[in-house]
Design an enzyme around this catalytic site. Structure first.
Site, PDB file in Angstrom:
ATOM      1  N   CYS A  80      -9.695  -3.014  -1.631  1.00 15.88           N
ATOM      2  CA  CYS A  80     -10.951  -3.687  -1.997  1.00 15.88           C
ATOM      3  C   CYS A  80     -10.676  -4.916  -2.862  1.00 15.88           C
ATOM      4  O   CYS A  80     -10.164  -5.902  -2.369  1.00 15.88           O
ATOM      5  CB  CYS A  80     -11.904  -2.690  -2.669  1.00 15.88           C
ATOM      6  SG  CYS A  80     -13.632  -3.254  -2.703  1.00 15.88           S
ATOM      7  N   HIS A 133     -12.284   1.815   0.977  1.00 14.74           N
ATOM      8  CA  HIS A 133     -11.640   2.638  -0.046  1.00 14.74           C
ATOM      9  C   HIS A 133     -11.051   3.886   0.616  1.00 14.74           C
ATOM     10  O   HIS A 133     -11.769   4.864   0.840  1.00 14.74           O
ATOM     11  CB  HIS A 133     -12.661   3.053  -1.109  1.00 14.74           C
ATOM     12  CG  HIS A 133     -13.067   1.946  -2.018  1.00 14.74           C
ATOM     13  ND1 HIS A 133     -12.409   1.672  -3.190  1.00 14.74           N
ATOM     14  CD2 HIS A 133     -14.062   1.031  -1.920  1.00 14.74           C
ATOM     15  CE1 HIS A 133     -12.986   0.642  -3.787  1.00 14.74           C
ATOM     16  NE2 HIS A 133     -13.982   0.228  -3.032  1.00 14.74           N
ATOM     17  N   GLU A 184      -9.238   6.121  -0.627  1.00 13.69           N
ATOM     18  CA  GLU A 184      -9.314   7.269  -1.545  1.00 13.69           C
ATOM     19  C   GLU A 184     -10.677   7.950  -1.506  1.00 13.69           C
ATOM     20  O   GLU A 184     -10.832   9.079  -1.991  1.00 13.69           O
ATOM     21  CB  GLU A 184      -8.978   6.831  -2.974  1.00 13.69           C
ATOM     22  CG  GLU A 184     -10.047   6.044  -3.698  1.00 13.69           C
ATOM     23  CD  GLU A 184     -10.110   4.562  -3.378  1.00 13.69           C
ATOM     24  OE1 GLU A 184     -10.804   3.836  -4.088  1.00 13.69           O
ATOM     25  OE2 GLU A 184      -9.426   4.131  -2.409  1.00 13.69           O
TER      26      GLU A 184
END
Length: 201
Positions: A80, A183, A185
């Site tokens: 990002c 993202h 994660e």
């Protein structure tokens, strides 16, 4: 071991937790001197471009990363904001230069299609065969949260795209430099697979 670079404004914990879940050894570092203990790095992402570059410089990361990434060719993943910081510049902070590893700039989404800005939620990534997305089906869904997107000049190195208000290049891969607008994660199964692929590179 993967070094997760903590320059003061990013969501470090989520990336660390995702790697821990995968049993991948990582360490959160906040000093440039700690880079020498790793040969693979992640620049996580959230926050403003100008603030991010200021903090990277203030903490001494820029010169050391240039040496490790551009000269020694150690793998690095920008997520990002971390992706945007690899660019030449961003509309968000017009007079501030980025790292310049990727030729391009971050552009703010227009609201011509009356879509909400920022772009938040799940969206598809369309791609050809690349290392980061090994064992991941084309058009898989990833989680996004951003108001600016990368507009790139390196046409021959563009591999992955996503459509929101317009088409943008959601993943970049060139030699040892990797970048992801989404993202991983926060992207559950396929996001974890992406992080695992980066670890294996």
């Amino acid at each position: 071991m993967i070094a997760i670079i903590d320059f003061g404004i990013s969501n470090i914990g989520a990336v660390y937790n995702a790697l821990s879940y995968l049993n991948i050894k990582s360490k959160i570092i906040s000093k440039a001197t700690e880079l020498k203990f790793s040969k693979k790095f992640i620049i996580p992402g959230s926050g403003k471009f100008g603030k991010g570059m200021h903090l990277l410089k203030e903490k001494g990361f820029v010169d050391k990363l240039n040496e490790l990434v551009l000269v020694k060719k150690y793998p690095i993943l920008g997520i990002c904001l971390g992706y945007h910081l690899m660019l030449n510049s961003s509309e968000e902070s017009k007079n501030i230069k980025g790292l310049g590893w990727i030729n391009g700039k971050a552009i703010k989404f227009s609201n011509k299609k009356n879509l909400p800005i920022p772009h938040v939620g799940w969206n598809k990534i369309n791609f050809k065969k690349i290392k980061l997305l090994k064992n991941i089906p084309n058009n898989s869904m990833f989680y996004f949260d951003h108001s600016y997107y990368p507009e790139l000049e390196e046409k021959k190195n563009l591999f992955c795209s996503t459509i929101y208000a317009n088409k943008f290049y959601s993943i970049y891969e060139k030699e040892n430099i990797f970048a992801c607008q989404a993202h991983p994660e926060k992207s559950q199964k396929y996001g974890l697979e992406l992080l695992k692929n980066f670890y294996k590179i």
